[in-house]
Design a protein around this motif. Structure first.
Motif, PDB file in Angstrom:
ATOM      1  N   THR A  98       0.883  -1.328  -0.023  1.00  0.00           N
ATOM      2  CA  THR A  98       0.005  -0.151  -0.116  1.00  0.00           C
ATOM      3  C   THR A  98       0.845   1.271  -0.065  1.00  0.00           C
ATOM      4  N   ASP A 203       1.250  -4.376  -9.208  1.00  0.00           N
ATOM      5  CA  ASP A 203       1.009  -4.722  -7.833  1.00  0.00           C
ATOM      6  C   ASP A 203       1.046  -6.281  -7.517  1.00  0.00           C
ATOM      7  N   GLN A 206       0.247 -10.340  -4.456  1.00  0.00           N
ATOM      8  CA  GLN A 206      -0.075 -11.887  -4.385  1.00  0.00           C
ATOM      9  C   GLN A 206       0.666 -12.502  -5.515  1.00  0.00           C
ATOM     10  N   SER A 226       4.704  -6.871  -0.462  1.00  0.00           N
ATOM     11  CA  SER A 226       4.888  -6.757   0.973  1.00  0.00           C
ATOM     12  C   SER A 226       5.544  -8.034   1.423  1.00  0.00           C
ATOM     13  N   HIS A 228       5.006  -9.306   4.591  1.00  0.00           N
ATOM     14  CA  HIS A 228       4.180 -10.121   5.362  1.00  0.00           C
ATOM     15  C   HIS A 228       3.335 -11.298   4.649  1.00  0.00           C
ATOM     16  N   LYS A 229       3.449 -11.114   3.545  1.00  0.00           N
ATOM     17  CA  LYS A 229       2.594 -12.054   2.492  1.00  0.00           C
ATOM     18  C   LYS A 229       3.533 -12.974   2.193  1.00  0.00           C
ATOM     19  N   ARG A 382     -13.259 -16.768   0.929  1.00  0.00           N
ATOM     20  CA  ARG A 382     -11.945 -17.056   0.119  1.00  0.00           C
ATOM     21  C   ARG A 382     -10.958 -17.768   0.838  1.00  0.00           C
TER      22      ARG A 382
HETATM   23  N1  7TS Z   1      -2.586  -5.404  -3.263  1.00  0.00           N
HETATM   24  C1  7TS Z   1      -3.212  -6.725  -3.346  1.00  0.00           C
HETATM   25  C2  7TS Z   1      -3.512  -7.328  -4.574  1.00  0.00           C
HETATM   26  C3  7TS Z   1      -3.417  -7.331  -2.232  1.00  0.00           C
HETATM   27  O1  7TS Z   1      -3.760  -8.318  -2.050  1.00  0.00           O
HETATM   28  C4  7TS Z   1      -3.302  -6.509  -1.099  1.00  0.00           C
HETATM   29  C5  7TS Z   1      -3.728  -7.126   0.287  1.00  0.00           C
HETATM   30  C6  7TS Z   1      -2.490  -5.301  -1.077  1.00  0.00           C
HETATM   31  C7  7TS Z   1      -2.386  -4.667  -2.405  1.00  0.00           C
HETATM   32  C8  7TS Z   1      -2.372  -4.501   0.096  1.00  0.00           C
HETATM   33  O2  7TS Z   1      -1.275  -5.007   0.893  1.00  0.00           O
HETATM   34  P1  7TS Z   1      -0.674  -4.348   2.246  1.00  0.00           P
HETATM   35  O3  7TS Z   1       0.254  -5.336   2.579  1.00  0.00           O
HETATM   36  O4  7TS Z   1       0.013  -3.037   1.745  1.00  0.00           O
HETATM   37  O5  7TS Z   1      -1.903  -4.353   2.994  1.00  0.00           O
HETATM   38  N2  7TS Z   1      -4.602  -7.986   0.379  1.00  0.00           N
HETATM   39  C9  7TS Z   1      -5.572  -8.484   1.350  1.00  0.00           C
HETATM   40  C10 7TS Z   1      -6.185  -9.430   1.068  1.00  0.00           C
HETATM   41  O6  7TS Z   1      -6.705  -9.895   0.190  1.00  0.00           O
HETATM   42  N3  7TS Z   1      -6.929  -9.725   2.455  1.00  0.00           N
HETATM   43  O7  7TS Z   1      -6.315  -8.855   3.279  1.00  0.00           O
HETATM   44  C11 7TS Z   1      -5.158  -8.193   2.734  1.00  0.00           C
END
Ligand code: 7TS
Length: 408
Positions: A98, A203, A206, A226, A228-229, A382
């Motif tokens: 983000t 982006d 994912q 990110s 954390h993912k 999901r």
């Molecule tokens: N873009 C995508 C495609 C995402 O799935 C997410 C977070 C973000 C941006 C934002 O990431 P952040 O780490 O900056 O928050 N997606 C999700 C989700 O699908 N469920 O919780 C967060």
């Protein structure tokens, strides 16, 4: 699993939280799209650095500061190799995807976007890749153009091509959908944008956890993700940007680290990547992030992808056996995310009852309200898979969904 090294028991033993029970039931964690669990090595990196190295980075002459700086900058190099960027100057640490997209919108917007200019996004974007551009619509009078998607949840490539005109300045599209699981044809989309001399931002929130990404091979101009993912800590992320773009973009925030000299007459800015990193960075987080990338690299992104594909294929096949099942997102190329609804059961009711059976899934609009609107639904349930999920967990999900369905 054809890879002898991919031992699911050993992998699961690295993630203590997976042994938890919830409501007296074994935890089945299928909310990995929101955030992944952390292996011991990542959590250990955090405590080890706080216990034995902690000192503020850069500028420091003392031993600990230099060691902390070395670890922090080694992490930048680790990220560089992970996505095959040409230089560490192109790796900007942010708080997450983000913030990376907000940095891009703010700084690229400042340098290159003027009233009447157009930015192309897609219907399936996360709000993180919509709202920062909408803020620019309000501030600078730019215009968002939106690529439509098919009922199966794929980008309409014919329509995409038609959106380019002399006002187009940037395309910003997700690599993998957090709702539909669709893997977008990013390479081809980038090629088309470049034919029009338009840069392309991805982006990658994912995609990074699931598929090997080579930013030079893709020829992406920007790539956001990110930690954390991808099994790393919260609060850390990356904006990759080609140096020739970043060089011409102004700072995002002002403060320490990002300056060369400051006077009340004239302040000069630091070089890349520090120009974009005001304030004390999360240097503990970057060390832990590097450990997470080591962890997935040791397993091999190709083996992770194969494992997750097997899980997803099996889950799709089993879920489709459930009466009144509607899968949202039927793209040819798909990742480890499955959205669905069952009959008229509200997704949040289904999710709440699954939770009581120990199954953690996400429900709702998944920060993609324009996509929900396009699909004509209020939300979905999901399930999203990670490298440590098992076929037994898929069975548990399917059995639980069917049990809840019968209750309604
Ligand atoms: N873009 C995508 C495609 C995402 O799935 C997410 C977070 C973000 C941006 C934002 O990431 P952040 O780490 O900056 O928050 N997606 C999700 C989700 O699908 N469920 O919780 C967060």
């Amino acid at each position: 699993m054809n890879n002898r090294m991919y031992s699911i028991e050993h992998i699961r033993a690295d993630f203590p939280i997976l042994d938890r029970q919830v409501y007296g039931k074994p935890l089945v964690y299928l909310d990995n799209g929101a955030t992944t669990q952390k292996p011991r090595t990542v959590v250990d990196a955090i405590t080890e650095e706080y216990y034995s190295v902690n000192a503020n980075v850069h500028r420091g002459v003392h031993f600990l500061s230099q060691e902390a700086t070395r670890l922090h900058e080694a992490s930048r190099e680790r990220v560089r190799t992970f996505i095959n960027a040409a230089s560490t100057n192109e790796i900007i640490f942010t708080r997450g995807t983000t913030e990376a997209i907000n940095l891009l919108a703010s700084s690229f917007g400042e340098a290159f976007l003027h009233e009447g200019d157009e930015v192309i996004v897609s219907t399936m974007e996360h709000h993180s890749n919509i709202v920062p551009w909408q803020l620019l619509e309000a501030r600078k009078g730019i215009k968002l153009r939106v690529i439509p998607i098919t009922d199966r949840g794929e980008i309409c490539m014919d329509e995409y091509v038609k959106l380019f005109n002399e006002h187009t300045r940037l395309v910003s599209v997700m690599h993998v959908s957090n709702v539909l699981g669709t893997v977008n044809p990013i390479r081809e989309m980038i090629r088309i944008a470049h034919e029009h001399d338009v840069p392309f931002a991805v982006d990658g929130a994912q995609s990074i956890p699931h598929i090997a990404v080579d930013v030079q091979d893709l020829d992406a101009d920007f790539y956001a993700f990110s930690a954390h993912k991808v099994y790393g800590p919260t609060g850390i992320g990356v904006l990759y940007g080609k140096e020739h773009w970043l060089d011409r973009m102004p700072p995002y925030q002002g403060g320490g680290e990002m300056i060369q000299t400051v006077s009340f007459e004239r302040t000069t800015f630091n070089e890349l990547p520090f120009k974009f990193e005001a304030g004390t960075p999360d240097y503990i987080g970057t060390t832990a992030f590097a450990r997470a990338l080591d962890y997935v690299s040791a397993l091999g992104m190709e083996h992770i992808a194969a494992h997750e594909k097997a899980l997803t294929d099996y889950a799709l096949q089993r879920l489709r056996e459930i009466p009144a099942m509607r899968i949202i997102g039927e793209a040819e190329e798909r990742g480890a995310v499955i959205s669905f609804n069952v009959g008229n059961i509200h997704p949040s009711d289904l999710g709440t009852l699954l939770d009581r059976l120990g199954i953690a899934v996400r429900t709702g609009h998944h920060c993609a309200q324009p996509l929900m609107h396009r699909m004509g639904i209020p939300g979905t349930v999901r399930a999203s898979f990670a490298l440590y999920n098992t076929m037994e967990e898929v069975d548990a999900l399917v059995a639980a969904v069917d049990r809840v369905r019968k209750m309604f």
